[in-house]
Write an enzyme that holds these catalytic residues in place. Sequence first.
Site, mmCIF file in Angstrom:
data_model
loop_
_atom_site.group_PDB
_atom_site.id
_atom_site.type_symbol
_atom_site.label_atom_id
_atom_site.label_comp_id
_atom_site.label_asym_id
_atom_site.label_seq_id
_atom_site.Cartn_x
_atom_site.Cartn_y
_atom_site.Cartn_z
ATOM 1 N N ALA A 194 -30.803 30.488 7.942
ATOM 2 C CA ALA A 194 -31.622 31.672 7.672
ATOM 3 C C ALA A 194 -32.407 32.126 8.898
ATOM 4 O O ALA A 194 -32.673 33.316 9.062
ATOM 5 C CB ALA A 194 -32.569 31.398 6.507
ATOM 6 N N THR A 195 -32.767 31.188 9.778
ATOM 7 C CA THR A 195 -33.495 31.592 10.993
ATOM 8 C C THR A 195 -32.613 32.504 11.842
ATOM 9 O O THR A 195 -33.054 33.555 12.314
ATOM 10 C CB THR A 195 -33.939 30.356 11.805
ATOM 11 N N GLN B 64 -35.838 31.525 -0.068
ATOM 12 C CA GLN B 64 -36.447 30.733 -1.143
ATOM 13 C C GLN B 64 -36.104 31.252 -2.536
ATOM 14 O O GLN B 64 -36.466 30.621 -3.523
ATOM 15 C CB GLN B 64 -37.974 30.706 -0.986
ATOM 16 N N CYS C 15 -42.143 24.018 8.973
ATOM 17 C CA CYS C 15 -42.070 24.498 10.355
ATOM 18 C C CYS C 15 -43.421 24.425 11.049
ATOM 19 O O CYS C 15 -43.500 24.383 12.268
ATOM 20 C CB CYS C 15 -41.580 25.940 10.378
ATOM 21 N N ASN D 197 -42.400 31.125 0.930
ATOM 22 C CA ASN D 197 -42.075 29.701 0.978
ATOM 23 C C ASN D 197 -43.274 28.780 0.758
ATOM 24 O O ASN D 197 -43.116 27.629 0.403
ATOM 25 C CB ASN D 197 -41.401 29.365 2.312
ATOM 26 N N SER E 188 -29.776 30.895 3.091
ATOM 27 C CA SER E 188 -29.658 29.574 3.698
ATOM 28 C C SER E 188 -28.817 28.695 2.781
ATOM 29 O O SER E 188 -28.716 28.959 1.586
ATOM 30 C CB SER E 188 -31.065 28.990 3.852
ATOM 31 N N GLY E 189 -28.240 27.637 3.330
ATOM 32 C CA GLY E 189 -27.525 26.671 2.494
ATOM 33 C C GLY E 189 -28.423 25.557 2.001
ATOM 34 O O GLY E 189 -28.368 25.152 0.848
ATOM 35 N N HIS E 190 -29.307 25.075 2.876
ATOM 36 C CA HIS E 190 -29.983 23.802 2.578
ATOM 37 C C HIS E 190 -31.189 23.903 1.651
ATOM 38 O O HIS E 190 -31.778 22.895 1.285
ATOM 39 C CB HIS E 190 -30.368 23.080 3.876
ATOM 40 N N THR F 165 -16.665 29.661 16.303
ATOM 41 C CA THR F 165 -15.743 29.056 15.341
ATOM 42 C C THR F 165 -16.468 28.757 14.033
ATOM 43 O O THR F 165 -17.551 28.176 14.035
ATOM 44 C CB THR F 165 -15.163 27.746 15.918
#
Length: 404
Positions: free
Chosen positions: A75-76, A183, A328, A155, A203-205, A243
């Site tokens: 996401a960043t 979020q 962060c 967040n 984001s994935g995580h 890639t």
Amino acid sequence: MKLPIYLDYSATTPVDPRVAEKMMQFLTLDGTFGNPASRSHRFGWQAEEAVDIARNQIAELVGADPREIVFTSGATESDNLAIKGAANFYQKKGKHIITSKTEHKAVLDTCRQLEREGFEVTYLAPQRNGIIDLNELEAAMRDDTILVSIMHVNNEIGVVQDIATIGEMCRARGIIYHVDATQSVGKLPIDLSQLKVDLMSFSGHKIYGPKGIGALYVRRKPRIRIEAQMHGGGHERGMRSGTLPVHQIVGMGEAYRIAKEEMETEMARLRGLRNRLWNGIKDIEEVYLNGDLEQGAPNILNVSFNYVEGESLIMALKDLAVSSGSACTSASLEPSYVLRALGMNDELAHSSIRFSLGRFTTEEEIDYTIDLVRKSIGRLRDLSPLWEMYKQGVDLNSIEWAHH
């Protein structure tokens, strides 16, 4: 029940076992390990097909066309690509950007960088509950405003902004609207076929997928153009070269598929647990809820405990993985910039704790948490001269402390 208890799901989530199992099939020689850009053999075709399936799974969760999904490293990067990409492409139209003071650092620091490059940024202060005043937003819009970036769910405090109305306001004025949905995706319904949102970061995580993978939604109708920030090879329709990490993409796709299936029941469960936690601690003296339970994400509870020092509270709660502020910025002893933007004093901001719940949080863990918080607050206040003075009716704001 295992200790410590993980209550920091807004910082990151464990990968769902179903996701991890799926990812393993895309790494080794007997799996689908090819480069999706290799068009001359089967290894590449199979990898490309796996990426296509994942792209569709992500698009389905958010009501987008799969061709509108661009994979990034997280996401960043998505925030950087959206804001810098749009600002650079549309700068002939104007150089004014609007955002809010409570955005994630990935948005704020990107805007700061653009200010150094000659753009002008207006930072809106939210209301006391964290919600942006839409009249203030409208008043900030100018003829040379090209971009608005306002997040969906905060967040730190979990408040939900009215992205539908903000989108309408921007579309009516021909301003591009970017939303950081890190979020909220998989926790609140998002339908980009209905929303007037042009760019959206994922984001994935944060939703039980792997770290290191994210996506940016880039609208096709009306078509939004962005300038690439990463060059080489022209992958992802020229918007993001590099890639494609198939195993991570497949993991993110599977996580989004599961989220689509389980979101409704899961969010009702988490809302129940969050309310149980708040109801268990809200009658402690001098406890303040930050944000807004009604207009809040179901999984985040941010609370300030007055007359308790934040760091000592986190030490006392060592059996709980919680945070004060976001991951962060949690290394700094500065009070949360989000809470300060709500007009909170430093002392109260310092004594704030964010509890964020998730898929593996249980009722037993919440009850243990309530008990531990109540005991810890009581013990720390017994040691606090400030608490004693407060109880004796001394107005602590009127005291002038001597500096040695």
